[in-house]
Design an enzyme around this catalytic site. Sequence first.
Site, PDB file in Angstrom:
ATOM      1  N   ASP A 104       0.866  -1.178   0.000  1.00  0.00           N
ATOM      2  CA  ASP A 104       0.000   0.000   0.000  1.00  0.00           C
ATOM      3  C   ASP A 104       0.911   1.239   0.000  1.00  0.00           C
ATOM      4  O   ASP A 104       1.459   1.598  -1.030  1.00  0.00           O
ATOM      5  CB  ASP A 104      -0.910  -0.098   1.230  1.00  0.00           C
ATOM      6  N   LYS A 132      -1.306  -1.375  -4.539  1.00  0.00           N
ATOM      7  CA  LYS A 132      -2.089  -0.158  -4.826  1.00  0.00           C
ATOM      8  C   LYS A 132      -1.093   0.949  -5.112  1.00  0.00           C
ATOM      9  O   LYS A 132      -0.652   1.657  -4.212  1.00  0.00           O
ATOM     10  CB  LYS A 132      -2.912   0.245  -3.596  1.00  0.00           C
ATOM     11  N   VAL A 154      -9.775  -3.483   0.298  1.00  0.00           N
ATOM     12  CA  VAL A 154     -10.207  -4.835  -0.056  1.00  0.00           C
ATOM     13  C   VAL A 154     -10.029  -5.805   1.104  1.00  0.00           C
ATOM     14  O   VAL A 154      -9.180  -5.605   1.975  1.00  0.00           O
ATOM     15  CB  VAL A 154      -9.447  -5.365  -1.296  1.00  0.00           C
TER      16      VAL A 154
END
Length: 180
Positions: A104, A132, A154
């Site tokens: 992330d 991401k 998610v």
Amino acid sequence: MSDPSADIAKVLISEEEIRRRVAELAAQVQSDFAGRDLVVVGLLTGTLMFLADLVREIDLPLRLDFIGVSSYGDGTESRELVFTKELKLDVANRDVLLVDDILDTGKTLRAVINKLGGMTPRQVRTCVLLSKKARREYDIPADYIGFEIPDEFVVGYGLDYAEKYRNLPHIGVLKPELYS
Ligand code: IMP
Ligand code: MG
């Protein structure tokens, strides 16, 4: 409690898509690390399913260990990193494949790569199921990426929201009303 799959707004990646992609990643890892002294290091707890599926597809004499690190509290907000389990195996002069569920901001992998670096491995490579890109704050080299996904929170296949939904077999987007 209600059925956890009822809390999913949409399935982003199906079981079948995950299965196929994990087999491809495993094949790459297998050819890249053939003949090496490989230690696969999974980050707890989100890599549970991914790691189990990945290593079963890698036909090499590897070792397996875990590092416990948690960056998320109850929700989707990032907070301080805490190490909850230390590595048990000696990785000096060995090839390490560091596995995480999702890349992330990069804060977690950066901290773990720094920690492993102090243990003088021959090399550290990283493998993440999801990435991401839009959220990246630290320039972390991800050598193996399962799927690039949009900036949505998610869950499933090991990934949690407040420690729930890890047991879903697919990866899905939670209904927004559940975490707003
Ligand atoms: P980073 O340190 O910001 O790269 O965050 C990595 C960690 O945050 C992962 O290991 C996950 O535990 C968690 N995380 C980041 N995004 C998500 C998400 O969409 N769903 C579930 N967990 C996430
Ligand atoms: Mg996690």
